[in-house]
Enzyme design. Structure first.
Site: not given
Length: 179
Positions: A139-142
Site C-alpha cells: 500500500h503506497l504511502h509517502q
C-alpha cells in the site's frame, strides 16, 4: 542524571560508561510483528485505519482520495505519511486525481508542520517495494519527515535510537488542529 553503572552486577555484557535508553515498544516493529503479510486490503493497516476514528487512528486530515496520518514509529516528531485510500503498491498505478491530491496533501503537511513546530527542512519520499525499504510495500504511502538542525545527533548514529520529545497523541492534536 545518575552516575553510570561502571561495573555490571550480573557479569553479562561489556562494561562501559554509557547510559541506556530503552524503547521496548519498538520491538514489534523491529521484529516485523506488525507488518502485514500478503497484498490483500483486509490485512493492510492503511486500509483498516480509514474505518477508525481520526484520534485513535492518528489521522490528521482526510481528502477525497488520500489521507494524512502520523507514523506510528516516527523518525522525528511530526513524521507523517500521505496515503491513498485505494490499496495500490506502485506510484504509477495512482490515478491523476490521486497523484494531484497526494502532492497537495504533501504541500499542506509541510506548511502545517512548519507552522506548528518550525521545522528547518524535510525529507519526503516513498520506498517502493520491500527491497527499497518499504515496511508496508503493498500500500503506497509517502513519508513527510520534518528535520531540524542538529536533529541527527549521536543517538541514531552511535546508539541506534531516536529520542522523541512528544507523545504521538500530542503531536496529532497540534497538527490536526492546524490542518
Amino acid at each position: 542524571m545518575p552516575e553510570p553503572e561502571l561495573v555490571r552486577q550480573d557479569g553479562v555484557g561489556v562494561v562501559d560508561a554509557l547510559q541506556r535508553l530503552w524503547t521496548p515498544h519498538r520491538l514489534a516493529y523491529v521484529q516485523g510483528d506488525r507488518t502485514p503479510v500478503g497484498d490483500e486490503p483486509a490485512g493492510c493497516p492503511f486500509c483498516r485505519l480509514v474505518d477508525m476514528d481520526d484520534v485513535s487512528a492518528l489521522i490528521l486530515a482526510r481528502g477525497k482520495t488520500v489521507y494524512a496520518v502520523l507514523n506510528l514509529y516516527p523518525y522525528n516528531p511530526g513524521h507523517l505519511m500521505v496515503v491513498p485510500y485505494r490499496h495500490v503498491p506502485d506510484y504509477p498505478e495512482l490515478t491523476a486525481d490521486e497523484t494531484v491530491e497526494l502532492a497537495q496533501f504533501t504541500q499542506r503537511a509541510m506548511t502545517v508542520v512548519r507552522k506548528v513546530s518550525a521545522a528547518h527542512g524535510f525529507n519526503i519520499g516513498m520506498n517502493q517495494g520491500s527491497v527499497a525499504g518499504a515496511g508496508i510495500a503493498d500500500h503506497l504511502h509517502q513519508h513527510v519527515v520534518p528535520r531540524w538542525g542538529g536533529d541527527a545527533n549521536f543517538m541514531p548514529v552511535l546508539g541506534h535510537t531516536k529520542v522523541l520529545p512528544q507523545l504521538l497523541g500530542e503531536t496529532r492534536e497540534l497538527l490536526a488542529g492546524a490542518w
